[in-house]
Structure formats: C-alpha cells, structure tokens
Design an enzyme around this catalytic site. Structure first.
Site, PDB file in Angstrom:
ATOM      1  N   HIS A  26       0.831  -1.210   0.000  1.00  0.00           N
ATOM      2  CA  HIS A  26       0.000   0.000   0.000  1.00  0.00           C
ATOM      3  C   HIS A  26       0.867   1.262   0.000  1.00  0.00           C
ATOM      4  O   HIS A  26       0.709   2.142  -0.858  1.00  0.00           O
ATOM      5  CB  HIS A  26      -0.903  -0.020   1.238  1.00  0.00           C
ATOM      6  CG  HIS A  26      -1.851   1.127   1.336  1.00  0.00           C
ATOM      7  ND1 HIS A  26      -3.170   1.019   0.986  1.00  0.00           N
ATOM      8  CD2 HIS A  26      -1.674   2.410   1.755  1.00  0.00           C
ATOM      9  CE1 HIS A  26      -3.776   2.176   1.172  1.00  0.00           C
ATOM     10  NE2 HIS A  26      -2.879   3.041   1.645  1.00  0.00           N
ATOM     11  N   GLU A  27       1.795   1.350   0.958  1.00  0.00           N
ATOM     12  CA  GLU A  27       2.622   2.547   1.082  1.00  0.00           C
ATOM     13  C   GLU A  27       3.640   2.648  -0.055  1.00  0.00           C
ATOM     14  O   GLU A  27       3.941   3.749  -0.530  1.00  0.00           O
ATOM     15  CB  GLU A  27       3.326   2.571   2.442  1.00  0.00           C
ATOM     16  CG  GLU A  27       2.381   2.577   3.644  1.00  0.00           C
ATOM     17  CD  GLU A  27       1.444   3.769   3.661  1.00  0.00           C
ATOM     18  OE1 GLU A  27       1.745   4.790   3.015  1.00  0.00           O
ATOM     19  OE2 GLU A  27       0.392   3.676   4.325  1.00  0.00           O
ATOM     20  N   HIS A  30       1.924   4.290  -2.999  1.00  0.00           N
ATOM     21  CA  HIS A  30       1.870   5.751  -2.858  1.00  0.00           C
ATOM     22  C   HIS A  30       3.206   6.372  -3.277  1.00  0.00           C
ATOM     23  O   HIS A  30       3.249   7.332  -4.064  1.00  0.00           O
ATOM     24  CB  HIS A  30       1.605   6.133  -1.397  1.00  0.00           C
ATOM     25  CG  HIS A  30       0.216   5.893  -0.927  1.00  0.00           C
ATOM     26  ND1 HIS A  30      -0.905   6.166  -1.676  1.00  0.00           N
ATOM     27  CD2 HIS A  30      -0.254   5.421   0.265  1.00  0.00           C
ATOM     28  CE1 HIS A  30      -1.996   5.880  -0.983  1.00  0.00           C
ATOM     29  NE2 HIS A  30      -1.617   5.407   0.197  1.00  0.00           N
TER      30      HIS A  30
END
Length: 200
Positions: A26-27, A30
C-alpha cells in the site's frame, strides 16, 4: 485480533505477516506513483521500497490488532513538485487502495490454484486495508481522492474539513456496544468484495 496471540500463535503470525505485506504494498504504491509524477520526496525518504521497515507505524499496528483498523507510516509528498497538485495528489492517494485490491485479486486466483487456506488471511487484510482507506476522512486516502474529483471551488471548501479529520476518525473507531460506527460502515463493503473474490 490480539486474542489470537494466546489462542493460536500460528494464526497470529500469519496475520502479522499478511499485515506487513498489505501495508508495505500500500505505502510503496503511494511512494512509487509520487516518484513517477515527479516528486523526489518519497525516494529521498527511502519509501520507494517494499521493505516493511520503511512503512510500518507502530501505533497503526497496535490499533489494528486492538480495534481491527490500522495504518502504515504515511508517505509524504510535496505538491509543489507535481504538475497538477490536486489531481496528482488524488492519483497518489488512490494508488494505495488499488494496489491492495489488485493483490487481493491475484491471491484469490492463486487460492483457486493451490487451495492454500492461509491465503484467505492475506486476501482479507488487503481488502480491509483497501476499503478502510477509501473512507473520505483525513488522513485516509479517500479524503484526497474526493478532493481531486471535485471542482476547484468545492475542493477548497472540502479541504477545510481536513483539520477535523482525526476527530471524526476517532469518533468512528470508538467502540459502541459490540462494535463501532466505522465497522458498521465498511463491513458490508468488505463482505461484498470478499464474496466476489472467494466465490467458486
């Protein structure tokens, strides 16, 4: 979820590994999208990596095991390095949930091939993280996604709500009776996605 530590250490370990994988992808997503859109901030901070150590927020982990909702270390980016700050911020934000849903889809296909039941834990946590972060409340990804979709004048009004985001989030997470408001909001969506992915 913390009860698993004493009831079933093996299942707890699986949940912990699945959580590290879900948060890391997820990170990383980003950071990767921000980097591709021209902002070197995530690269300088060592966030364009799948190494969990770069993305784990201890408070977020504790909240997930205690309340069922948590987060990773937020990826920082500088809007002044982006060509279209509002649109690009929305793209950076949506990349996290999309990566979790894509991973859940891939794992559901792998589950059909291998019939390995532990994959369900990985699928579930990715779906939970993806759905939770789509809530339009700062600092969750959904807040900036909505801001990027609104017309400029409405977006300015929308971003004024940013200062109240943490308060809203705490109120939603606080347990009420047997659950919390946030659980009643996102549980149906999580169940729906899980049924789509696991149906035979």
């Amino acid at each position: 979820m913390i009860d698993l530590l004493t009831q079933s250490p093996l299942v707890f370990a699986l949940y912990l590994i699945a959580l590290l994988v879900a948060i890391s992808i997820h990170e990383f997503s980003h950071a990767f999208v921000a980097d591709r859109l021209g902002d070197p901030t995530p690269q300088r901070q060592g966030r364009v990596t799948l190494n969990p150590r770069a993305h784990i927020d201890l408070m977020g982990i504790l909240f997930l095991f205690m309340f069922g909702f948590g987060w990773g270390k937020p990826v920082q980016f500088d809007p002044f390095n982006l060509k279209n700050p509002r649109r690009d911020a929305a793209l950076i934000s949506v990349a996290g949930p999309i990566s979790n849903f894509l991973l859940a889809i891939i794992l559901s296909i792998l589950l059909r091939v291998t019939e390995a039941p532990y994959l369900i834990i990985f699928i579930q946590l990715n779906v939970m993280l993806g759905v939770f972060n789509l809530l339009p409340i700062h600092p969750l990804d959904g807040f900036k996604i909505v801001g990027g979709l609104l017309p400029e004048d409405k977006a300015r009004e929308w971003y004024q709500l940013e200062r109240y985001g943490i308060l809203f989030l705490i109120l939603l997470i606080l347990p009420i009776g047997k659950g919390s408001m946030i659980s009643s909001i996102i549980s149906p969506a999580i169940s729906f996605v899980m049924q789509l992915l696991l149906r035979t």
